[in-house]
Design an enzyme around this catalytic site. Sequence first.
Site, PDB file in Angstrom:
ATOM      1  N   GLY A   3      33.825   9.588  28.166  1.00  0.00           N
ATOM      2  CA  GLY A   3      33.301   8.051  28.825  1.00  0.00           C
ATOM      3  C   GLY A   3      32.189   7.232  27.848  1.00  0.00           C
ATOM      4  CB  ALA A   4      31.773   8.267  24.193  1.00  0.00           C
TER       5      ALA A   4
ATOM      6  N   GLY B  62      28.114   1.864  28.731  1.00  0.00           N
ATOM      7  CA  GLY B  62      26.791   3.058  29.378  1.00  0.00           C
ATOM      8  C   GLY B  62      25.864   4.362  28.889  1.00  0.00           C
TER       9      GLY B  62
ATOM     10  N   GLY C 203      27.254   7.276  28.428  1.00  0.00           N
ATOM     11  CA  GLY C 203      27.634   7.747  27.178  1.00  0.00           C
ATOM     12  C   GLY C 203      27.815   7.194  26.538  1.00  0.00           C
TER      13      GLY C 203
ATOM     14  CB  SER D 102      25.038  10.947  40.987  1.00  0.00           C
ATOM     15  OG  SER D 102      24.503  10.397  42.190  1.00  0.00           O
TER      16      SER D 102
ATOM     17  CE1 TYR E 261      29.802   8.793  41.258  1.00  0.00           C
ATOM     18  CE2 TYR E 261      27.676   8.780  42.678  1.00  0.00           C
ATOM     19  CZ  TYR E 261      28.617   8.412  41.950  1.00  0.00           C
ATOM     20  OH  TYR E 261      28.158   8.602  40.339  1.00  0.00           O
TER      21      TYR E 261
END
Length: 321
Positions: free
Chosen positions: A20-21, A24, A26, A144, A171
Site C-alpha cells: 500500500g505504498a 497515505g 504507506g 488500528s 473492519y
Amino acid sequence: MAWSHAQVPDQSGRTALVTGASGGIGLETARVLADRGAHVLLACRSAGRGRAAAARIGGSTEVVQLDLASLDSVREAAARVRGRHERLDLLVNNAGVMFPSYRRTEDGFEAHFGVNHLGHFALTGLLLDLMTAVPGSRIVTVASLAHRAGLGALDEDAARSSTGRRSLTAYGRSKVANLLFARELQRRLATAGAATASLAAHPGLSPTGLWDGDAPRFLRPVAAAGLRWLAQPADQAALPSLRAATDLSVPGGAHLGPSKLFESRGAPAPARSSRVSRDVAVQDRLWRLSEVLTGVRYAFPSTPAETDPSDTVCPVTGARG
C-alpha cells in the site's frame, strides 16, 4: 525526547517492502525508508500509482504489483520479489481496505478479512525465508484503534461472510486479526530461533484515502469530527510503523501507536490492545485457520531432525512435496 523522523537510523544496504505504498501512510513510510538509504519495494495494487509514488519518493525504489484481494496476485508478487532479491530486511504490512465497494475478495473471503489479514498472512509466509537469517530483519503489521470493535468469532463463517462491506465490526475484526497474527508470528519466530522479529503498530487517526470508502451513515459525522479534531497528517501517522521497523531497541512482539489524545496522535510509544488480541489460544487458532484458507504454511528454520520432507510446502506455489 519524543521519537521522530530524526531518529530513523541509516538504512543503507537494506531492502524493504511496503504494501500500500502508493499513498497515505504507506507512501510516507516508504519515503522515509528510501530517504535513509534503503532500497524500497513499493507493493501496490495499481502499477501506475506505484510508479507515480516512486517518482515522488526518489531514491532507490521499484514497483511490485500486488492485489491483496487475490491470492493468485499475492503468489505472483512473491515470486517476482524472490526472483529479484535474495534477502529482505523489512516487510511492512501496511495496505488495507475499509468499507470497500466490493463484498468479497476474488477467493470468496469477506473483503476486510481477506485483504487486511489473509492477503498479508499469505504474502509474509511466501517471503519469510528471505528474512529469517537476516540480522535485524523485521515484519511490521499495521493494526488500528478500531480493533476494539472487532467483536464475534474469528472463524471460517466470518471469513467468508458477505455482510461486512459496510460493517465497523468486520473492519475491526480484520484489525484484531492483524494483532493476533503479529503476536503469534513473533512467538513462532522466537521459538525457531530466527533473526527476524514481528511487531505491530497503529497510526492513530489520519485523514488518508482509507476513509474514502462507503462508511455506514451513522459513522460519518463521528468520523468527520474525529478527523477534524484528533487526526494527524500521514507523515506523523507513519511514525509508529517506522519506529517498529527501524528502532531495534523495541522488542519483537511490541505494539506501538501514538502516545496522546487516546492514542489518536502524538509520538510513537507502546500501545494498548484488547484482551482477545493478547489471547494465545486465539492467536494459535487464527493461525491454523489462516493456513487452511490461504494454503500457505510457513517454513520456519528447523534442524534436519525436525523436518518431515513429506510435509514441506513450496514457498511460492504452496504445493506440498
